[in-house]
Design an enzyme around this catalytic site. Sequence first.
Site, short mmCIF file in Angstrom:
data_model
loop_
_atom_site.label_atom_id
_atom_site.label_comp_id
_atom_site.label_asym_id
_atom_site.label_seq_id
_atom_site.Cartn_x
_atom_site.Cartn_y
_atom_site.Cartn_z
N CYS A 34 0.81 -1.21 0.00
CA CYS A 34 0.00 0.00 0.00
C CYS A 34 0.85 1.26 0.00
O CYS A 34 1.34 1.69 1.05
CB CYS A 34 -0.93 -0.02 1.22
SG CYS A 34 -1.90 1.48 1.36
N CYS A 60 -0.44 4.08 2.18
CA CYS A 60 -0.21 3.94 3.63
C CYS A 60 1.26 4.15 3.97
O CYS A 60 1.57 4.75 5.00
CB CYS A 60 -0.59 2.53 4.10
SG CYS A 60 -2.05 1.85 3.35
N ASP A 61 2.16 3.65 3.14
CA ASP A 61 3.57 3.56 3.55
C ASP A 61 4.54 4.43 2.74
O ASP A 61 5.71 4.53 3.10
CB ASP A 61 4.04 2.10 3.44
CG ASP A 61 3.20 1.18 4.31
OD1 ASP A 61 2.72 1.65 5.36
OD2 ASP A 61 3.02 0.01 3.95
#
Length: 320
Positions: free
Chosen positions: A147, A150-151
């Site tokens: 992701c 997200c990261d």
Amino acid sequence: MEAGSARRVVILGSGPAGLTAAIYTARADLEPLVIEGEPSSTSDQPGGQLMLTTEVENFPGFPGAIMGPQLMMSMREQAEKFGAEIVTRKATRVDLSSRPIGIWTGEPTAPEPDIRTEALIISTGARSLMLGLENEARLLGYGVSTCATCDGFFFRDKKIVVVGGGDSALEEALFLTKFGESVTVVHRRKQLRASKIMQDRAFKNDKVDFVWDSVVTDVLGSEKVSGVVLQNVVTGEETTMAADGLFVAIGHAPNTTLFAGQLEMDENGYLKTTGGTGTGVAGVFACGDVQDHVYRQAVTAAGSGCMAAIDTERYLASVE
Ligand code: NAP
């Protein structure tokens, strides 16, 4: 939600399909209960895969694009406004042969289900596929990710590898150019599967380069990712590439293990639907990515959620 509660409609999953089904069944006064999953695992991501994306440019009605999580929060708010109840739980077992249908959200071996329902809408979606390498699993969260949204932030000025050749891989790659020093897309063929518009964007971006005809055979690093081993599938040659991050974007698998032996599935585990959203079991309907490996778009998922709600309403009217 009370223990042993009895419902007319339960919806499993809270992506665009589940929440659209919730809006429609709530507006039909069926007081749906949405079991949205728990945020602990990618396969139960409440809000579905759009929670893991950035800008959604192709959902009709948003000419200026909308962020995936914002779109899902709006759908959730809309469902709750009409009376849908949404609980953050994970279904651990279903009994589709009993009437009412039984749903367990705690210990699956418990003799009695936690919820009974006259009709069930399945919208459990799909999850990211992984390469299946030992070190990929070991370093997940330590440089290996599925992701970018997200990261990506953790990879500022770092060397990033993205594996895959579809829209997801290019979307991740393009997003990661905001952070990374370089983004290398590793694809097992010479032609990308991604749509033309995404290919054009990736080819035009100076930070994105490609390694063709190659697969990732190992992930290097003791405590965090330091590189990947690549194998050229044509020549067999193995090379090592330094990298700080590996983003795996090779497609998805449906979340259907809960229904094994109870519902018909295709060879990839997607639920089979006929005559709209029917699963072949009376009162059980399926919508969204869990039954669609062809279109897999937020708008088609939402459309099929609407269909499942209407099918459910008609089913309940026919049996009540
Ligand atoms: P996908 O289209 O199935 O692509 C998966 C890619 O990963 C393919 O290029 C495939 O290679 C490769 N792959 C699969 N298994 C692999 C393995 N074990 N090792 C190495 N490579 C592997 O999946 P997706 O990209 O997640 O897209 C799914 C659907 O969502 C598509 O319909 C897509 O259009 C849609 N989507 C749309 C958007 C958007 O519109 N913004 C964004 C994301 C996704 P091969 O090509 O050789 O099979």
